[in-house]
Structures are given as structure tokens and as C-alpha cells.
Design a protein around this motif. Structure first.
Motif, PDB file in Angstrom:
ATOM      1  N   GLY A  93       0.630  -1.033  -0.449  1.00 56.67           N
ATOM      2  CA  GLY A  93      -0.500   0.156  -0.031  1.00 56.67           C
ATOM      3  C   GLY A  93       0.858   1.491  -0.135  1.00 56.67           C
ATOM      4  N   SER A  94       2.788   0.967   0.793  1.00 57.19           N
ATOM      5  CA  SER A  94       3.001   2.749   0.837  1.00 57.19           C
ATOM      6  C   SER A  94       3.434   2.838  -0.867  1.00 57.19           C
ATOM      7  N   LEU A  95       3.999   2.253  -1.202  1.00 58.25           N
ATOM      8  CA  LEU A  95       4.418   1.960  -2.403  1.00 58.25           C
ATOM      9  C   LEU A  95       3.453   1.907  -3.347  1.00 58.25           C
ATOM     10  N   THR A  96       1.794   2.218  -3.256  1.00 60.29           N
ATOM     11  CA  THR A  96       1.379   2.109  -4.550  1.00 60.29           C
ATOM     12  C   THR A  96       1.165   3.207  -4.400  1.00 60.29           C
ATOM     13  N   GLU A  97       0.907   4.060  -2.801  1.00 60.81           N
ATOM     14  CA  GLU A  97       0.050   5.352  -2.493  1.00 60.81           C
ATOM     15  C   GLU A  97       1.209   6.574  -3.359  1.00 60.81           C
ATOM     16  N   TRP A  98       2.703   5.996  -2.926  1.00 62.18           N
ATOM     17  CA  TRP A  98       3.999   6.711  -3.339  1.00 62.18           C
ATOM     18  C   TRP A  98       3.500   7.108  -4.758  1.00 62.18           C
ATOM     19  N   ALA A  99       3.208   5.687  -5.668  1.00 64.87           N
ATOM     20  CA  ALA A  99       3.623   5.783  -7.241  1.00 64.87           C
ATOM     21  C   ALA A  99       2.185   6.822  -7.476  1.00 64.87           C
ATOM     22  N   LEU A 100       1.309   6.899  -6.894  1.00 67.80           N
ATOM     23  CA  LEU A 100      -0.283   7.541  -7.633  1.00 67.80           C
ATOM     24  C   LEU A 100       0.082   8.915  -7.136  1.00 67.80           C
ATOM     25  N   ASP A 101       0.822   9.500  -5.781  1.00 66.62           N
ATOM     26  CA  ASP A 101       1.518  10.574  -5.349  1.00 66.62           C
ATOM     27  C   ASP A 101       2.113  11.108  -6.156  1.00 66.62           C
ATOM     28  N   ALA A 109       5.520   4.100 -12.305  1.00 69.27           N
ATOM     29  CA  ALA A 109       4.710   3.219 -13.092  1.00 69.27           C
ATOM     30  C   ALA A 109       5.647   2.027 -12.521  1.00 69.27           C
ATOM     31  N   GLY A 110       7.168   1.846 -12.568  1.00 68.45           N
ATOM     32  CA  GLY A 110       7.151   0.505 -11.867  1.00 68.45           C
ATOM     33  C   GLY A 110       7.030  -0.052 -10.315  1.00 68.45           C
ATOM     34  N   ALA A 111       6.716   1.595  -9.888  1.00 66.61           N
ATOM     35  CA  ALA A 111       6.876   0.557  -8.608  1.00 66.61           C
ATOM     36  C   ALA A 111       5.246   0.418  -8.098  1.00 66.61           C
ATOM     37  N   LEU A 112       4.350   1.058  -9.253  1.00 62.32           N
ATOM     38  CA  LEU A 112       3.275   0.427  -9.252  1.00 62.32           C
ATOM     39  C   LEU A 112       2.792  -1.094  -9.747  1.00 62.32           C
ATOM     40  N   ALA A 113       3.266  -1.390 -10.345  1.00 64.37           N
ATOM     41  CA  ALA A 113       3.233  -2.920 -10.591  1.00 64.37           C
ATOM     42  C   ALA A 113       4.148  -3.768 -10.030  1.00 64.37           C
ATOM     43  N   THR A 114       5.349  -3.283  -9.583  1.00 61.04           N
ATOM     44  CA  THR A 114       6.136  -4.357  -8.352  1.00 61.04           C
ATOM     45  C   THR A 114       5.117  -3.969  -7.241  1.00 61.04           C
ATOM     46  N   ALA A 115       4.450  -2.654  -6.656  1.00 59.32           N
ATOM     47  CA  ALA A 115       3.459  -3.678  -6.022  1.00 59.32           C
ATOM     48  C   ALA A 115       1.982  -4.504  -5.759  1.00 59.32           C
ATOM     49  N   ARG A 116       1.896  -4.314  -6.784  1.00 63.27           N
ATOM     50  CA  ARG A 116       0.820  -4.704  -7.702  1.00 63.27           C
ATOM     51  C   ARG A 116       0.861  -6.851  -7.816  1.00 63.27           C
ATOM     52  N   GLU A 117       2.193  -6.821  -8.983  1.00 66.05           N
ATOM     53  CA  GLU A 117       2.472  -8.103  -8.582  1.00 66.05           C
ATOM     54  C   GLU A 117       3.152  -9.159  -7.396  1.00 66.05           C
ATOM     55  N   HIS A 118       3.954  -8.236  -6.014  1.00 66.84           N
ATOM     56  CA  HIS A 118       4.088  -8.515  -4.797  1.00 66.84           C
ATOM     57  C   HIS A 118       2.644  -8.566  -3.859  1.00 66.84           C
ATOM     58  N   ARG A 119       1.472  -8.050  -4.214  1.00 59.90           N
ATOM     59  CA  ARG A 119      -0.130  -7.807  -3.997  1.00 59.90           C
ATOM     60  C   ARG A 119      -0.231  -9.581  -3.908  1.00 59.90           C
TER      61      ARG A 119
END
Length: 140
Positions: A93-101, A109-119
Motif C-alpha cells: 500500500g505504501s508503494l502504491t500510494e507513493w506511485a499514485l502521489d 509506473a514500475g513501483a505501481l507494477a511491483t506493488a501489484r505483482e507482489h500483492r
């Protein structure tokens, strides 16, 4: 001495006990956090973790490995499902929030993808299969 969740950096659980033990007084304690199979690993869990079945043992096997290495638990805490969920949601969630912010950042985009993949690996793979215990050990 403390090593929680990073025994892989020292070559595994047994190697960590040996190396860390060099820095613990004869009557000192060693606190080690380690993963274990709560249930036999599923193919999905193994794929999500990039693991083999023998990469972990069950909790009893982990305690036996500690004792074989000359340590015995004087206390342990097994993380429950809520604690695991808090941990996983916190970091993804922290990684996703950072990417969205920070949508304009070159790494967003890479951070969002990494967070989604791990989740997805956690939710569809090892959730309820991989456990985590923190052991407080003393020499036998």
C-alpha cells in the motif's frame, strides 16, 4: 543479537545461527525471525515465492534445526494472519500510494507494477501457507 526476516542474507537459518552466535555471549540471547510452512506448500505458493519445498520447514522442524545448531527457544512469537496482512498491506500500500502521489516520477509506473505483482503473489500464492516466527534463543 537480532536477525529478523533476513537470514537469507547470511546463507539461511543454520548459517545465521552460526554467524550470529559468534557475537553472542555464552549466556546471551539471539533473536531470529524466520519463515516456515504453516501447511505444505502449494504449487501457487512455491511459484509466488520462487521457492522449493525444502526452502522452509514446518515450525517443529525449525525448532529442531535451532536445537541441532546448539540453541533452544526460551520464547517464540508466531505472527498471526492479521499481522501478516498488516505487513503485506503496509508495504504494498505504501508503494502504491507513493506511485499514485508521484505520477510524473520516472519510477512511478514500475513501483505501481511491483506493488501489484507482489500483492497478487501474496494473495493468490502464499497467504495462509507461509508463516513467520520470531524465536528468542539461548545456547544449550
Amino acid at each position: 543479537m537480532l536477525c529478523v526476516g533476513s537470514t537469507h542474507a547470511f546463507g539461511g537459518f543454520g548459517e545465521t545461527l552460526e554467524l550470529a552466535g559468534r557475537h553472542v555471549n555464552a549466556d546471551g540471547v539471539l533473536m531470529v525471525g524466520e519463515g516456515f510452512w504453516q501447511v505444505p506448500p502449494t504449487p501457487q505458493a512455491l511459484a509466488a515465492l520462487g521457492a522449493k519445498p525444502d526452502d522452509h520447514t514446518d515450525l517443529a522442524g525449525l525448532v529442531a534445526a535451532a536445537e541441532q545448531a546448539g540453541w533452544t527457544p526460551v520464547y517464540a512469537h508466531v505472527s498471526d494472519a492479521a499481522e501478516w496482512d498488516d505487513y503485506e498491506w503496509s508495504w504494498t500500500g505504501s508503494l502504491t500510494e507513493w506511485a499514485l502521489d508521484n505520477p510524473g516520477h520516472p519510477d512511478a509506473a514500475g513501483a505501481l507494477a511491483t506493488a501489484r505483482e507482489h500483492r497478487d503473489q501474496w494473495l493468490r500464492g502464499y497467504r495462509g501457507v507461509l508463516g513467520f516466527v520470531t524465536l528468542v534463543l539461548r545456547r544449550i
